[in-house]
Structures are given as C-alpha cells and as structure tokens.
Write an enzyme that holds these catalytic residues in place. Structure first.
Site, PDB file in Angstrom:
ATOM      1  N   ASP A 252      27.383 -51.210 -36.812  1.00 20.05           N
ATOM      2  CA  ASP A 252      28.451 -51.516 -37.581  1.00 20.05           C
ATOM      3  C   ASP A 252      28.983 -52.951 -37.569  1.00 20.05           C
ATOM      4  O   ASP A 252      29.636 -53.200 -36.439  1.00 20.05           O
ATOM      5  CB  ASP A 252      29.638 -50.592 -37.694  1.00 20.05           C
ATOM      6  CG  ASP A 252      30.845 -50.531 -38.753  1.00 20.05           C
ATOM      7  OD1 ASP A 252      31.219 -51.724 -39.002  1.00 20.05           O
ATOM      8  OD2 ASP A 252      31.685 -49.606 -38.793  1.00 20.05           O
TER       9      ASP A 252
ATOM     10  N   PHE B 139      35.675 -46.576 -35.290  1.00 23.09           N
ATOM     11  CA  PHE B 139      36.351 -46.525 -36.290  1.00 23.09           C
ATOM     12  C   PHE B 139      35.961 -45.087 -36.898  1.00 23.09           C
ATOM     13  O   PHE B 139      35.091 -44.675 -37.012  1.00 23.09           O
ATOM     14  CB  PHE B 139      35.953 -47.270 -37.474  1.00 23.09           C
ATOM     15  CG  PHE B 139      36.706 -47.778 -38.662  1.00 23.09           C
ATOM     16  CD1 PHE B 139      37.870 -48.242 -38.635  1.00 23.09           C
ATOM     17  CD2 PHE B 139      36.655 -47.240 -39.823  1.00 23.09           C
ATOM     18  CE1 PHE B 139      38.863 -48.384 -39.590  1.00 23.09           C
ATOM     19  CE2 PHE B 139      37.112 -46.888 -40.839  1.00 23.09           C
ATOM     20  CZ  PHE B 139      38.486 -47.889 -40.823  1.00 23.09           C
TER      21      PHE B 139
ATOM     22  N   ARG C 257      47.807 -56.262 -34.864  1.00 25.07           N
ATOM     23  CA  ARG C 257      46.493 -56.978 -34.892  1.00 25.07           C
ATOM     24  C   ARG C 257      46.683 -58.326 -35.665  1.00 25.07           C
ATOM     25  O   ARG C 257      47.256 -58.459 -36.570  1.00 25.07           O
ATOM     26  CB  ARG C 257      45.408 -56.204 -35.808  1.00 25.07           C
ATOM     27  CG  ARG C 257      44.823 -55.078 -35.003  1.00 25.07           C
ATOM     28  CD  ARG C 257      43.573 -54.539 -35.751  1.00 25.07           C
ATOM     29  NE  ARG C 257      43.651 -54.653 -37.387  1.00 25.07           N
ATOM     30  CZ  ARG C 257      42.567 -54.155 -38.138  1.00 25.07           C
ATOM     31  NH1 ARG C 257      41.622 -53.783 -37.632  1.00 25.07           N
ATOM     32  NH2 ARG C 257      42.969 -53.814 -39.271  1.00 25.07           N
TER      33      ARG C 257
ATOM     34  N   TYR D 130      34.751 -57.593 -47.650  1.00 22.57           N
ATOM     35  CA  TYR D 130      35.929 -57.632 -48.154  1.00 22.57           C
ATOM     36  C   TYR D 130      37.041 -58.214 -46.981  1.00 22.57           C
ATOM     37  O   TYR D 130      37.987 -58.541 -47.035  1.00 22.57           O
ATOM     38  CB  TYR D 130      36.489 -56.445 -48.635  1.00 22.57           C
ATOM     39  CG  TYR D 130      36.517 -55.143 -47.825  1.00 22.57           C
ATOM     40  CD1 TYR D 130      37.167 -54.959 -46.850  1.00 22.57           C
ATOM     41  CD2 TYR D 130      35.527 -54.400 -48.393  1.00 22.57           C
ATOM     42  CE1 TYR D 130      37.148 -53.829 -45.906  1.00 22.57           C
ATOM     43  CE2 TYR D 130      35.540 -53.081 -47.740  1.00 22.57           C
ATOM     44  CZ  TYR D 130      36.071 -52.982 -46.438  1.00 22.57           C
ATOM     45  OH  TYR D 130      35.930 -51.780 -45.844  1.00 22.57           O
ATOM     46  N   LYS D 131      36.486 -58.296 -45.566  1.00 19.90           N
ATOM     47  CA  LYS D 131      37.095 -58.866 -44.621  1.00 19.90           C
ATOM     48  C   LYS D 131      36.837 -60.340 -44.446  1.00 19.90           C
ATOM     49  O   LYS D 131      37.293 -61.127 -45.294  1.00 19.90           O
ATOM     50  CB  LYS D 131      36.766 -58.184 -43.188  1.00 19.90           C
ATOM     51  CG  LYS D 131      37.073 -56.590 -43.477  1.00 19.90           C
ATOM     52  CD  LYS D 131      36.907 -55.899 -42.106  1.00 19.90           C
ATOM     53  CE  LYS D 131      36.916 -54.440 -41.989  1.00 19.90           C
ATOM     54  NZ  LYS D 131      38.243 -53.934 -42.344  1.00 19.90           N
TER      55      LYS D 131
HETATM   56  C1  LIG Z   1      34.687 -50.733 -38.002  1.00 20.17           C
HETATM   57  C2  LIG Z   1      34.861 -50.151 -39.528  1.00 20.17           C
HETATM   58  N1  LIG Z   1      33.920 -49.321 -40.053  1.00 20.17           N
HETATM   59  C3  LIG Z   1      33.992 -48.761 -41.248  1.00 20.17           C
HETATM   60  C4  LIG Z   1      35.030 -49.100 -42.169  1.00 20.17           C
HETATM   61  C5  LIG Z   1      34.896 -48.374 -43.313  1.00 20.17           C
HETATM   62  O1  LIG Z   1      34.618 -49.221 -44.520  1.00 20.17           O
HETATM   63  P1  LIG Z   1      34.671 -48.667 -45.912  1.00 20.17           P
HETATM   64  O2  LIG Z   1      36.028 -48.320 -46.385  1.00 20.17           O
HETATM   65  O3  LIG Z   1      34.231 -50.148 -46.778  1.00 20.17           O
HETATM   66  O4  LIG Z   1      33.754 -47.481 -46.144  1.00 20.17           O
HETATM   67  C6  LIG Z   1      36.033 -50.052 -41.697  1.00 20.17           C
HETATM   68  C7  LIG Z   1      37.116 -50.303 -42.724  1.00 20.17           C
HETATM   69  O5  LIG Z   1      38.089 -50.773 -42.298  1.00 20.17           O
HETATM   70  C8  LIG Z   1      35.934 -50.389 -40.294  1.00 20.17           C
HETATM   71  O6  LIG Z   1      36.944 -51.335 -39.917  1.00 20.17           O
END
Ligand SMILES: Cc1ncc(COP(=O)(O)O)c(C=O)c1O
Length: 410
Positions: free
Chosen positions: A196, A125, A369, A221-222
């Site tokens: 992560d 990500f 997705r 939040y997911k």
């Molecule tokens: C795999 C992954 N890492 C990090 C994040 C970033 O999260 P945040 O916006 O809460 O910092 C996300 C957000 O969707 C994500 O899917």
C-alpha cells in the site's frame, strides 16, 4: 540556534521554489496536511475547466471517442508510472485505494490456491485490514488472516503464506519500511507481496522494479494533489499480467466491450483491471496535478523532504523540549514525509493550532500528524509553524473545552 533568516536563505536557494506558485494556498496559512489531502494546483484548475467547458459541455457523449476519455485510466497510469519506478503498461488509475486492494488481494489469492495464510500488520490502516479479511473470507477455500507485529514477519513466513499486505509508510508514525528487504523475504518463502503506497507516492522515491514488487496500490489525493476522492492507482508487474485475474470484472475490462458478449473475456494489459466508467473530471484534475510533478524529480523532493522534517524535529526539540514525543524515526532510511508528535492532548492541540493557521491532523491514539510536501512548503513555513505551536503550548489554549469537541474527521 536556528534563526528565521536562516530559513529564508534556504528558501532562496531552493530549486523547487518556483513550483510553489502553481498551488492555491490560503494567505497566512501553513498547510501541513498534504499527507491527507493535497491542495489544488493551477494546472488542475485549467485542465478540469477544459474538460468541463469543452469536452463535456460541447463534446457531450462524443468525447468518449474524440477526447479519448476511455484511455485516460491507462494513459494517466503511464504518466504516474515514473513516480513509482514502473514501466509503461504496468499502472492503471481507477476506483479508489480500498477497491484496488480488494481486486489485487482477490486476484493474488486465486494465484496460489495451495496456500492458506495471509499476513498483514496489526497497525495497518484499518481499511486494509477490513478488506483483506473480507476478501480472504470469500477466497473459495478456508483462509487465515494473521494481524501480526510487522517486526515478527521473519518468524511468520512459511510455505503456507500466500500473500503479505503491508503499508510502506505507516499512516500514524510515518515510519517507512524496507521495501526491498521485505519483498525479498516474502519471495524467498514463496509468497506474493502487495504494498500500500498511500503515504509513499509523491512522498518518497519508489522503485518497484528494483524491489521486485509484485503488486501495489496507492491514492492520488494526498501527495499527488489530485483532489478529494480522486481515483487511486494500481500496479501489476508485467510478469503477472494476464496471469493474475481481476476478481471484479466489468464491461470496460472486456476485450470487446461494445460487442456486449455474454461471456467475459479480459482485455490485455492493465485494461483488464478496469471495472466501470472512468471518473473523467477527477482524472482531469490528476492530469493537471501531474504537470507539476513533471517539473520535479523524486530525488529533489526527497532531499527537501528530509531537510524539512529534520528542521521541524530540530525546532520542536529545541523550543519544546520534553513536551512531545517524536514518534517518527530519526533515521532517514526509516522516515516517510511526515512527522508525528505524541501528546495525550493531541486532539485539542491540533484544533488550537488550526485556529492559529497551521493545518495538521490528529490520529488516535494521541498522535499529532504533520505532512511535509516539498513542492509548495517553505523552510520559513516550518519555522513559523513551530513558533505557533510554541504559542499554543505556552498559552495552554489547547485546553479550552471547545477544542475537545470531536469532529467526524479528525
Ligand atoms: C494507508 C492507507 N490505506 C488505505 C487508505 C484508504 O484509501 P481510500 O479511502 O482511497 O480507499 C488510506 C486512506 O487514507 C490510507 O491512508
């Protein structure tokens, strides 16, 4: 051939069926985006209402003491710990995921001053890549961050590697990595491992203890349904507590915050990772959402998640043979709780599908997705979603120019 009636029968036999009533879902809509933002639970409505109406409106500033607001990040961390196989006192709920990664990366790099390489996945990500590079640049010594193909990890591990940062379930493909095997490899090379869990928590069973994970962070939040922008969580294994230091210290992580001492002295345990005031209302929403999780086991969730994703893949292959590439691994051991379908017109397809009442999302390049969330999703929803996808494809409505207009959030 799979019939709709077969799906209805499976719903009637489903142990998780009663939990669906705990969610506010729009009539006629099929929500396949709980991997991005979970829907709201009745228990969250109640808990948020209680916090706003009573604790905040009436209790005002007294509620920091009388309602125990200050302890919420660690109390909710303990509640969440069971979902990742952690012990009480190893999880904190605070900040948001990218900030938590920054803290853990900063702390980890200080812990191994004689090593200068950080490995991460080129497909990670983007926030993870940006933050690991930024933290490495501020490590106080020259560091190299390598964006590697995760399949070449073995060749990249050596005595210079300080830290490896990987996402356990790939946000685009839904591929799940072997957490134990990878963590063991990194440890054998003398490095530290940071996971992560954004697409893992509440999606797949996790056992940080058995996998000997050093550190992890995720969001709520997911799949946990705590609401947009709700705080994330971080895990620090007991053996690293007090050893790993918070690189972003704040007053509430001080051993005696209300003494307002000039010099920082870290509180004990996960409290040391608190930087600033807790987001009490969002934490209340998470508290309510976790009440629903108390009524399900991760084994039940995983069994149903695999059944739902299997059903979706089977129906897509049956009804839409050759139309999409199924990007998500078929191997259960490598599958998270989403299915990604590759198509060059993916963006328009998702927009057209949303108009037909099936909510998924799109990620560049060319990935549709679909998240499968067993607490509220029915087998019959999967059947109907594929029916509507067939309509979108056979009518070619996704080619209409209005579906090509890019929203800022895809
Ligand atoms: C795999 C992954 N890492 C990090 C994040 C970033 O999260 P945040 O916006 O809460 O910092 C996300 C957000 O969707 C994500 O899917």
């Amino acid at each position: 051939m799979i019939l709709r009636d077969d799906c209805t029968a499976r719903d009637l036999a489903d142990e998780l069926w009663p939990l669906r009533a705990e969610f506010r879902l729009n009539e006629g809509e099929i929500y396949l985006d709980g991997n991005s933002l979970g829907p709201v639970c009745e228990t969250s409505f109640r808990r948020v209402n209680e916090v706003v109406e009573t604790e905040w409106a009436k209790g005002l500033v007294r509620s920091w003491n009388s309602a125990g607001w200050m302890a919420e990040p660690t109390r909710l961390g303990d509640r969440l710990a069971t979902l990742i196989g952690a012990q009480k006192g190893e999880v904190l709920v605070a900040d948001t995921l990218t900030f938590l990664l920054a803290k853990l990366i900063g702390g980890a790099l200080d812990l191994v001053p004689d090593r200068h390489i950080v490995l991460t996945d080129v497909d990670n990500f983007r926030s993870d890549i940006y933050i690991v590079e930024a933290m490495a640049a501020r490590a106080g010594r020259p560091m190299i961050v390598k964006r590697i193909d995760r399949n070449t990890l073995d060749a990249e591990l050596n005595e210079d590697v300080a830290l490896v940062l990987l996402t356990h379930v790939d946000y685009r493909t839904g591929e799940m990595l072997d957490m134990k095997a990878i963590t063991d490899k990194v440890h054998r090379a003398g490095g530290l491992m940071l996971w992560d869990f954004a697409h893992s928590t509440g999606a797949v069973p996790l056992d940080v203890e058995a996998c000997d994970v050093d550190f992890a962070a995720g969001c709520t939040y997911k799949y946990l349904n705590a609401g947009p922008g709700a705080p994330g969580f971080m895990y620090v294994r007991k053996k690293w507590q007090g050893v790993l230091k918070n690189p972003l210290p704040g007053w509430l992580g001080h051993a005696r915050p209300f003494d307002f001492e000039l010099d920082y002295e870290a509180a004990s345990g996960m409290q040391a990772w608190v930087t600033s005031s807790p987001s009490v209302i969002s934490l209340a929403s998470l508290d309510g959402a976790l009440d629903v999780w108390d009524r399900a086991t991760m084994e039940q969730v995983r069994t149903k998640s695999l059944a739902l994703t299997d059903l979706f893949i089977e129906l897509v292959e049956d009804r839409l043979a050759g139309v999409f590439e199924v990007v998500t691994p078929r191997d259960h051991a490598k599958r998270g709780s989403q299915v990604s379908l590759g198509h060059s017109d993916g963006y328009g397809i998702i927009q057209a599908l949303i108009e037909r009442g099936v909510i998924g999302d799109y990620r560049d390049p060319a990935i549709c997705r679909f998240g499968f969330t067993p607490l509220y999703l029915r087998y019959v929803d999967v059947f109907d979603a594929v029916e509507r996808l067939v309509e979108v494809m056979s009518s070619e409505m996704y080619r209409e120019p209005r579906f090509a207009v890019r929203n800022s959030v895809t």
